[in-house]
Design a protein around this motif. Structure first.
Motif: not given
Ligand code: HEM
Ligand SMILES: [Cu+2]
Lengths: 104, 221, 577
Positions: B68, B215-216, B219, B221
């Protein structure tokens, strides 16, 4: 034809920096939100909402759609509409199969 | 701009009436091309959505292997480069060739930083055997974390998406260098900066795509 | 001098420019020599070069078709091996679709007439136009070599898992070739959209656009939206083939049906990329040879856009038997019926245009009639195939083969021939032999039906497509079909002879041999290097046959280097004439 014969829009440096700042803020925000561990659909909704806000800022102010011919904005929106059609119609199949992928 | 003189300015091609028509045409043409780009990536996003809907656990599990922090840093780097491209256009509009060149240079530098970080991310994964398709050969620890037998589907998509995006960044770097050289020759001014404007549009789109990829891929989880 | 009021109420000083019947300076006399042609950015020359390349590949693929039909003369082996047969139909199909039908009308004829119909000097991006031609030629040769060299036999649809299997060698090359071809298509589409938006001569409002332009506009939109999906699909396919990324591979949790979704997301719209420009030509030719205003201008213009839109949502009708969910199948079947509506609207409007027109059965018009007849059959059988339960029986039979030949050959190719004969005098400045032209049209009609009508029958009786052998009961149908294909071959040779002969000793064409009201006919034949040496001004629609010809020949009285000055509103300085 070329009806608009006015001067091209010139953004001020301050405007551009503000947009850039907002984008960086939103990036940090989305990382923070993802660390909150929201329950399943909420986390995706949050991440995508932030992504769309960022996309709106880039398209409107960096790419100048805010001041530009509406047709150019329509092209962008049109592309997204067709993308959503493609996905949703494909999902009509993949989500409703009796047995998604038989061997698995 | 009333009453154009009888001669075209040098930069206006013969089949256009005036500079404005040429500028608007180039911009429209670029937007149409960006529609192409969106649907091109759209195919990959569609594959992503289909498989994510089928195998949600796989995606959340596999995303843990992505870093991340570096993903976030890269996002900020790209946003920064979008900002400098916008500043470059502003410089051109204001006849500031020096500012134009400096901004282009920073953009190129930031794009290179993006690629370097990407390189280290790939490198790290390949080292752990998290490679696409038939090169899939994860180390035992990774295999332990990533027990899902379909894990390489996620990474197939990951490598395709980031790989194709990375190619676009490389093309963008090439275009920026070309602009930088032309700017050095004094080709651009407030009357004519079309190539800067439309390359800028392209570059912002590359940024837009990444705004969704981040994000796809990283991020969830 | 006269005064023309254009729609947005600027008043322009205009005068009449009657095109000369004996032009001294034309685009063909300008810039001579091989090198000048190869490096030209003139849309007319690029259009002609496309035409040449398309004709060449059409001849090649047509030749393969004759070989295939000859092989099917007998139920077992006639003269080639089964493997060769599979490779030949793959080559034939892929070439006809990707090399011929997709670029034929827009890139060849469209390139030539689009800027002229808009009163522009060129397309918006002439160099991109030339680049797209070379990309096309390179892509076509590349694809051809990869297909032939690797003995590729998946059919033109490249279905997974067969195509992603390591045994189908060369997928990567073939897909790369198709990828390159797609690029050319995308560039043409982008160019046309921009040109139509930005380069219209004064007075050409959206309501005065020739329907050919509307059709090319709709086509370009489809090209821009669909082609990139093909590009990413075949990129994924080749990755699958090289290193098993798993997306389409069921053994790894992937889904081969997803490949079909992606492929048809492009390829169904692609059939409209092929047919919609044909619709444009039909509208032009049918009005010219009925000397009548088109019936339902807006209905025809907007139905092209409607087809473009709905056409994106019906792709699953190719997958009724693939195992896709029954929800999807039902929705796709319903939407497929819907797409018949705008198509039907067009046919009805064309027929209504003929009503009480003064119809002149010249060669192009004959091809239009052939088109109307064959395409209607093709469209109706498409609806039949779109019905779910019927398609389960008919899928992958000769019925489908007959359907798509009726629409692609009976539709697109007939429209292309109509357009070719219609614009030939404009492109070359020569008239072909009218009698021979009519004979070829009739022969094509006969040959076509002899070839493909029997295929509906044997398809409905269960003859599967892409088969090398067949049972004896189908012999009579196959043999009739083969005979028909030879008739077609002869007919095409006659067309070739007729057109080539006109180049050598054809009569000289006047500027407007058909007395059309279209703007492209107000240039000389062949046109000047810059199309018009004035800026045309349009005050009537392109089909206003009730208006006198003079009013279609107006141009700006004062012109700045061949362009009108758009910023000079002359309201107060106009001398009323
Ligand atoms: C009224 C409009 C149309 C309808 C409702 C329609 C419907 C269909 C359906 C349902 C199929 C699938 C049959 C099967 O595989 O079982 C099909 C196949 C096909 N159609 Fe059409 N169609 C229409 C117009 C066209 C046009 C205009 C073209 C091309 C110019 C076209 C080209 C094709 C091709 C190439 C195939 C076969 C593809 C393959 O499997 O190789 N169709 N059509
Ligand atoms: Cu279809």
């Amino acid at each position: 034809m070329s009806e608009h014969n006015h001067e091209h829009h010139i953004s001020t440096a301050k405007q551009l920096w503000l947009v850039g700042g907002a984008l960086i803020f939103l990036t940090i925000l989305t990382v923070v939100v993802s660390n909150l561990g929201l329950p399943s659909p909420l986390d995706i909704i949050a991440a995508l909402t932030i992504a769309f806000v960022k996309a709106y800022l880039v398209a409107s102010f960096f790419m100048g759609l805010y001041w530009d011919s509406k047709f150019n904005a329509m092209l962008l929106v049109g592309a997204l509409v067709f993308f959503f059609l493609m996905v949703s119609v494909t999902l009509l199949d993949t989500l409703y199969r009796v047995d998604a992928v038989p061997s698995f | 701009m009333a009453n154009h003189s009888a001669t075209h300015p040098a930069h206006v091609q013969h089949h256009f009436v005036d500079s404005d028509q040429q500028f608007e045409s180039a911009k429209l043409g670029m937007w149409v091309f960006l529609v192409n780009e969106i649907l091109f990536f759209g195919g990959l996003f569609c594959a992503y959505i289909v498989f994510r809907a089928w195998y949600p656990e796989l995606f959340t599990q596999a995303a843990l292997e992505l870093n991340k922090l570096w993903g976030g840093v890269n996002t900020i780097v790209l946003i920064g480069s979008s900002l400098t491209v916008a500043m470059a256009i502003r410089s051109a509009q204001k006849n500031q060739t020096k500012g134009l060149r400096i901004n282009l240079l920073i953009t190129i530098a930031l794009a290179c930083v993006f690629m370097v970080i990407k390189y280290f991310e790939y490198e790290h994964k390949l080292h752990l055997g998290i490679a696409p398709g038939s090169f899939w050969n994860p180390t035992p620890e990774i295999l332990h974390e990533l027990s899902d037998p379909r894990a390489n589907i996620f990474f197939g998509i990951y490598y395709m998406m980031t790989g194709v995006h990375g190619l676009h960044v490389l093309v963008g770097i090439g275009l920026m260098i070309w602009l930088y050289i032309r700017a050095g020759k004094g080709h651009f001014n407030s009357e004519y900066y079309t190539p800067v404007e439309i390359t800028g549009l392209y570059w912002h789109l590359v940024d837009l795509i990444w705004i969704f990829l981040f994000p796809l891929l990283y991020l969830i989880e | 001098m006269a005064v023309a009021e254009t729609k947005n109420l600027t008043t322009l000083q205009v005068k009449r420019f009657k095109p000369s019947d004996n032009p001294t300076n034309t685009y063909l006399t300008d810039e001579k020599g091989l090198w000048a042609w190869m490096t030209t950015v003139d849309h007319k020359k690029i259009g002609l070069m496309y035409l040449g390349a398309v004709a060449f590949f059409f001849a090649l693929a047509g030749f393969l078709a004759l070989a295939l039909r000859t092989e099917l003369w007998t139920p077992a082996k006639t003269f080639i091996e089964a493997d060769t047969y599979n490779q030949l139909f793959t080559l034939h199909g892929a070439m006809m679709v990707f090399f011929v039908l997709v670029p034929s009308i827009p890139a060849a004829l469209g390139n030539f007439v689009l800027p002229m119909q808009l009163g522009a000097k060129d397309v918006a991006f002439p160099r991109l136009n030339l680049a797209s031609f070379y990309i096309y030629v390179f892509g076509a040769i590349f694809t051809f070599i990869s297909l032939a060299n690797n003995g590729f036999d998946t059919g033109w649809t490249f279905y997974t898992p067969y195509s992603s299997d390591a045994n189908s060698a060369g997928v990567i090359w073939v897909t790369l070739g198709v990828f390159i071809l797609g690029f050319s298509s995308i560039l043409t589409g982008t160019n046309f959209i921009t040109t139509i938006h930005k380069l219209r001569a004064p007075g050409i409002t959206w309501g005065r656009l020739p329907l050919n332009i509307w059709a090319l506009y709709a086509t370009s939109i489809i090209q821009v939206l669909a082609t990139p999906v093909l590009a990413i699909t075949i990129l994924l396919l080749s990755m699958e083939n090289i290193m098993d990324i798993g997306i389409f591979d069921p053994a790894l949790g992937g889904d081969p049906v997803l490949y079909q979704h992606f492929f048809w997301f492009y390829s169904h719209p692609a059939v409209y990329i092929m047919i919609v420009p044909g619709f444009g030509i039909i509208s032009e030719v049918i009005t010219t040879f009925s000397k009548k205003h088109i019936f339902g201008y807006w209905a025809i213009a907007l139905s092209s856009l409607a087809i473009a839109f709905i056409g994106f949502l019906v792709w699953g009708h190719h997958m009724f038997t693939s195992g896709q969910s029954s929800v999807a199948t039902t929705v796709f079947s319903f939407l497929t019926f819907l797409v018949g509506i705008p198509t039907g609207i067009k046919i009805l409007n064309w027929v209504a245009t003929l009503y009480k027109g003064s119809i002149d059965m010249k060669t192009p018009m004959l091809y239009v009639f052939v088109f109307l007849f064959l395409f209607t059959i093709g469209g109706f059988t498409g609806i039949t195939l779109g019905a779910l339960s019927v398609d389960i029986h008919l899928h992958d039979t000769y019925y489908v083969v007959a359907h798509f030949h009726y629409v692609m050959m009976g539709g697109t190719l007939m429209a292309l021939l109509a357009g070719l004969h219609y614009w030939w005098p404009k492109m070359t400045g020569k008239m072909y032999n009218e009698t021979l032209g009519r004979i070829s049209a009739v022969l094509i009609f006969i040959g076509f039906n002899t070839t493909f009508l029997p295929q509906f029958v044997m398809g409905a009786q269960g003859m599967p497509r892409r088969y090398y052998n067949y049972i004896d009961q189908f012999t009579i149908f196959h043999q009739t079909s083969t005979i028909g294909s030879y008739i077609l071959g002869v007919a095409f040779l006659i067309i070739l002879y007729n057109l080539m002969k006109s180049l050598i000793n054809g009569e000289k064409a006047p500027a407007n041999p058909w007395n059309s009201r279209g703007l492209e006919w107000q240039a000389t034949s062949p046109p000047d290097f810059h199309n018009f040496d004035h800026t045309p001004v349009i005050i009537h629609g392109p089909y206003d046959y009730h208006q006198p010809m003079e009013e279609f020949q107006l141009g700006l009285a004062v012109s700045h280097n061949g362009h009108g000055d758009h910023h000079e509103v002359t309201t107060d300085e106009t001398e009323k004439a």
